[in-house]
Design an enzyme around this catalytic site. Sequence first.
Site, PDB file in Angstrom:
ATOM      1  CB  CYS A 124       3.319  -5.611   6.899  1.00  9.26           C
ATOM      2  SG  CYS A 124       1.670  -5.459   7.595  1.00  9.26           S
ATOM      3  CB  VAL A 128       0.524  -0.803   5.110  1.00 14.19           C
ATOM      4  CG1 VAL A 128       0.886   0.515   4.471  1.00 14.19           C
ATOM      5  CG2 VAL A 128       1.705  -1.393   5.861  1.00 14.19           C
ATOM      6  CD  GLU A 149      -8.004  -3.207  11.019  1.00 18.27           C
ATOM      7  OE1 GLU A 149      -7.211  -2.474  11.624  1.00 18.27           O
ATOM      8  OE2 GLU A 149      -8.014  -4.441  11.164  1.00 18.27           O
ATOM      9  CB  SER A 150      -5.438  -7.408   6.703  1.00 21.00           C
ATOM     10  OG  SER A 150      -5.600  -7.787   8.052  1.00 21.00           O
TER      11      SER A 150
END
Length: 202
Positions: A10, A50, A62-63
């Site tokens: 991801c 993720v 939320e990265s």
Amino acid sequence: MMVLYSGTTCPFSQRCRFVLFEKGMDFEVRDIDLYNKPEDISVMNPYGQVPILVERELILYESNIINEYIDERFPHPQLMPADPTMRARTRLFLFNFERELFSQVSILEDRNEVDAKTQEQARQKIRDGLAQIAPILTKNKYMLGEEFSMLDVAIAPLLWRLDHYGIELPKSAAPIQKYAERVFSRPAFIEALTPSEKVMRR
Ligand SMILES: N[C@@H](CCC(=O)N[C@@H](CS)C(=O)NCC(=O)O)C(=O)O
């Protein structure tokens, strides 16, 4: 200790792994099988995605939000600029990356659900978007200048996947390739790669 729930392929999870290794603190990465998601993922993140970061009672998803939290919690080395004007500009860039580039990345990541024409349009939009950014990198070492920042973290997983997504950049984007190699050679970037990501690029 921080726990990061992460997908092994991801790009958004890769951003968070990258920041955790840049900070050099203690953390645990838990690999999540996205084809067989554990139930607790949707309990922690209503969107069922993720990366997710858990630290005691705090649960974040939320990265970019996760990464700003890690950056404020462990300020060295600082990845968001200290100056308010530059911080605001950086956030605007992060927003533009999501709107222009990573919306297309999500289409390519979802390849089973998406028809070939939509995928090709996504590739083209990424090519155009990166060609627009290229002039910044003819002069700059990193996105913001001399200093490595959150913008470099945010875009690196896309640059790493260009071959994997079948995207060839135009000649005008040559400065991007050089810049990408600079980011890929950072020890934290290498440490943060999963075995499945390592084989995405020759
Ligand atoms: N905007 C989110 C995107 C996260 C995302 O798209 N994650 C994907 C994997 S790359 C996911 O969890 N997909 C599983 C699903 O949607 O069921 C972020 O920046 O964290």
